[in-house]
Design a protein around this motif. Sequence first.
Motif, PDB file in Angstrom:
ATOM      1  N   ASN A 151       5.681  -2.746  -1.251  1.00 45.67           N
ATOM      2  CA  ASN A 151       5.567  -4.106  -0.743  1.00 45.67           C
ATOM      3  C   ASN A 151       5.777  -5.089  -1.879  1.00 45.67           C
ATOM      4  O   ASN A 151       5.142  -4.974  -2.937  1.00 45.67           O
ATOM      5  CB  ASN A 151       4.164  -4.340  -0.157  1.00 45.67           C
ATOM      6  N   PRO A 153       5.024  -8.561  -3.696  1.00 43.72           N
ATOM      7  CA  PRO A 153       3.695  -9.197  -3.726  1.00 43.72           C
ATOM      8  C   PRO A 153       3.512 -10.295  -2.693  1.00 43.72           C
ATOM      9  O   PRO A 153       2.393 -10.509  -2.215  1.00 43.72           O
ATOM     10  CB  PRO A 153       3.574  -9.730  -5.160  1.00 43.72           C
ATOM     11  N   PHE A 156       2.248  -9.080   1.170  1.00 46.97           N
ATOM     12  CA  PHE A 156       0.904  -8.640   1.552  1.00 46.97           C
ATOM     13  C   PHE A 156       0.218  -9.642   2.473  1.00 46.97           C
ATOM     14  O   PHE A 156      -0.496  -9.272   3.397  1.00 46.97           O
ATOM     15  CB  PHE A 156       0.041  -8.426   0.301  1.00 46.97           C
ATOM     16  N   TYR A 164      -2.542  -5.159   5.248  1.00 51.76           N
ATOM     17  CA  TYR A 164      -3.593  -5.063   4.235  1.00 51.76           C
ATOM     18  C   TYR A 164      -4.528  -6.272   4.287  1.00 51.76           C
ATOM     19  O   TYR A 164      -5.629  -6.232   3.757  1.00 51.76           O
ATOM     20  CB  TYR A 164      -2.972  -4.982   2.832  1.00 51.76           C
ATOM     21  N   ASP A 207      -6.179  -1.878  -4.655  1.00 50.66           N
ATOM     22  CA  ASP A 207      -5.841  -2.802  -3.567  1.00 50.66           C
ATOM     23  C   ASP A 207      -4.656  -3.681  -3.954  1.00 50.66           C
ATOM     24  O   ASP A 207      -4.050  -3.504  -5.030  1.00 50.66           O
ATOM     25  CB  ASP A 207      -7.056  -3.646  -3.157  1.00 50.66           C
ATOM     26  N   ALA A 208      -4.326  -4.619  -3.081  1.00 51.14           N
ATOM     27  CA  ALA A 208      -3.126  -5.436  -3.267  1.00 51.14           C
ATOM     28  C   ALA A 208      -3.189  -6.260  -4.551  1.00 51.14           C
ATOM     29  O   ALA A 208      -2.166  -6.456  -5.224  1.00 51.14           O
ATOM     30  CB  ALA A 208      -2.940  -6.345  -2.058  1.00 51.14           C
ATOM     31  N   ASP A 212      -0.483  -6.121  -7.746  1.00 55.28           N
ATOM     32  CA  ASP A 212       0.100  -7.323  -8.335  1.00 55.28           C
ATOM     33  C   ASP A 212      -0.045  -7.310  -9.855  1.00 55.28           C
ATOM     34  O   ASP A 212       0.788  -7.867 -10.579  1.00 55.28           O
ATOM     35  CB  ASP A 212      -0.603  -8.558  -7.759  1.00 55.28           C
ATOM     36  N   ARG A 237       0.861 -14.911  -2.907  1.00 55.23           N
ATOM     37  CA  ARG A 237       0.681 -13.520  -3.267  1.00 55.23           C
ATOM     38  C   ARG A 237      -0.802 -13.299  -3.536  1.00 55.23           C
ATOM     39  O   ARG A 237      -1.548 -14.254  -3.770  1.00 55.23           O
ATOM     40  CB  ARG A 237       1.534 -13.146  -4.474  1.00 55.23           C
ATOM     41  N   PRO A 238      -1.288 -12.053  -3.463  1.00 56.36           N
ATOM     42  CA  PRO A 238      -2.736 -11.813  -3.585  1.00 56.36           C
ATOM     43  C   PRO A 238      -3.382 -12.487  -4.783  1.00 56.36           C
ATOM     44  O   PRO A 238      -4.482 -13.031  -4.688  1.00 56.36           O
ATOM     45  CB  PRO A 238      -2.827 -10.290  -3.675  1.00 56.36           C
ATOM     46  N   TRP A 246      -8.941  -7.059   0.060  1.00 56.70           N
ATOM     47  CA  TRP A 246      -7.650  -6.597   0.552  1.00 56.70           C
ATOM     48  C   TRP A 246      -7.721  -5.106   0.859  1.00 56.70           C
ATOM     49  O   TRP A 246      -8.504  -4.379   0.267  1.00 56.70           O
ATOM     50  CB  TRP A 246      -6.560  -6.837  -0.501  1.00 56.70           C
ATOM     51  N   THR A 249      -3.943   0.108  -1.138  1.00 57.87           N
ATOM     52  CA  THR A 249      -2.600   0.677  -1.126  1.00 57.87           C
ATOM     53  C   THR A 249      -2.651   2.147  -1.512  1.00 57.87           C
ATOM     54  O   THR A 249      -1.936   2.974  -0.949  1.00 57.87           O
ATOM     55  CB  THR A 249      -1.672  -0.069  -2.091  1.00 57.87           C
ATOM     56  N   SER A 274       1.911   2.875  -2.991  1.00 57.20           N
ATOM     57  CA  SER A 274       2.706   2.299  -4.078  1.00 57.20           C
ATOM     58  C   SER A 274       3.187   3.434  -4.977  1.00 57.20           C
ATOM     59  O   SER A 274       2.760   3.590  -6.118  1.00 57.20           O
ATOM     60  CB  SER A 274       1.879   1.280  -4.876  1.00 57.20           C
TER      61      SER A 274
END
Length: 426
Positions: A151, A153, A156, A164, A207-208, A212, A237-238, A246, A249, A274
């Motif tokens: 994904n 960034p 998400f 997510y 997590d997201a 990042d 983005r996160p 979040w 992943t 990821s």
Amino acid sequence: MEEYLATRTIQPRRVVLVTEDLDLDSLTAALKKGDLLYENPAWGCIVATEPRAHQVYAEWAVRQGMHVLLEKPVTARDLRVNGPDEALGLAADHHHLTELVEKKGVTVVVQAQRRAHPAYRLVKEILDDIVGEFGVPITYMDIHHADGTWNMPWEFASRDGHPYKYGYGKLLHSGYHFIDLFCWLAEVNQNIGMPPDRLGLDVFAVDARSVDAQITGDSYERLFGADRLQPYSDLPRPASLPVQPWGETDVVVLARLMNGSGVLTTAVLSLLQSSFSGRSWLELPEDTYKGNGRIRHERVTIQVGPLMAIQIHSYQDGLRDGTSPFQVVVHRNRELVGGEAVTRMTMRSEEDGSVAASDSLNSRAREQILQDFLAADGRRSGLALHRTTVRVVSAAVAGVARLARGGSGRSVVALDGSVSEWYRPE
């Protein structure tokens, strides 16, 4: 939706659009309005929606007396506010729906196709035989699944397919399959004199926001170039959004099957999104699931103490042409248990005996689960058979939610279905 339906050979009689805050009453009212289906229910119903709506759709269908094919996971909940408690509610959802299914006398089949996968069924038969004959349990299991979901960034915050942003991720995406695979294979340990009565879990997650941090803006610029990135530079983005839980992943689950003070089985489940991917573009394609560079790598190792080791490999290659084989290797202590020292099996097509690609075996297994549903046969993957899986998933998701709030990912799950206090955090 209209564009998708326009390409289908079979057209729906009616399309009903419901609001995001769906509940049973509003769904019933929407479907009742001007439709004979309410008074003359169909034989069956397939529930394959975003999983937060599974409970409502499945309960509606069961109350109408329909058989149901239910996509995994059984249910999902929004975990952003009361994440740990809502995660434990997944087991309560399963219990409620199971009781309703028994009361209505219908069958709900869960689409967990590895229970019907010819290679995994063969492996379970081999394990059943050796564990039953010698009384030695599965002592170790390593399940690795990486599905190459890269994904960007800024995706998400907007993603609704396998999302997510509601506080859950991999465990309630494809991760359900592999916790179910672990629980299903571990059933062979019931063949020993003192089978496991509880499961200890320790969960670690990415997590997201961490993704990042793993791939920074500088790395994206090196990979894609500043000009290609510029149109996406202002998208949220996160790391730029207010702090919120979040979904994960990637998650690693350490598990111990126990009886009394003894540990019978240790296990590692590494479930990744990821991971190695074929995506080399920034723009989202129309097919954001399998058409977005997703590459699946699946590996399982099973040890039966000093008696046997089984290794399973199912790796898609970067060509994504559907030809990657599914291989099983069995190592035996043949002086003690007999048989060949090493057996290498490559699964073959039922049609012509050629080497079967892993993708075709998965498709065959999914078709078998569909056939089970059409026969109202829940003996392979009926809802009640998923009780342990749902409890373990529920506990693992609760562990991830607690980690996101600064707590511990450790817990103990009772395997006895009659125990109401089935969960204990540590």
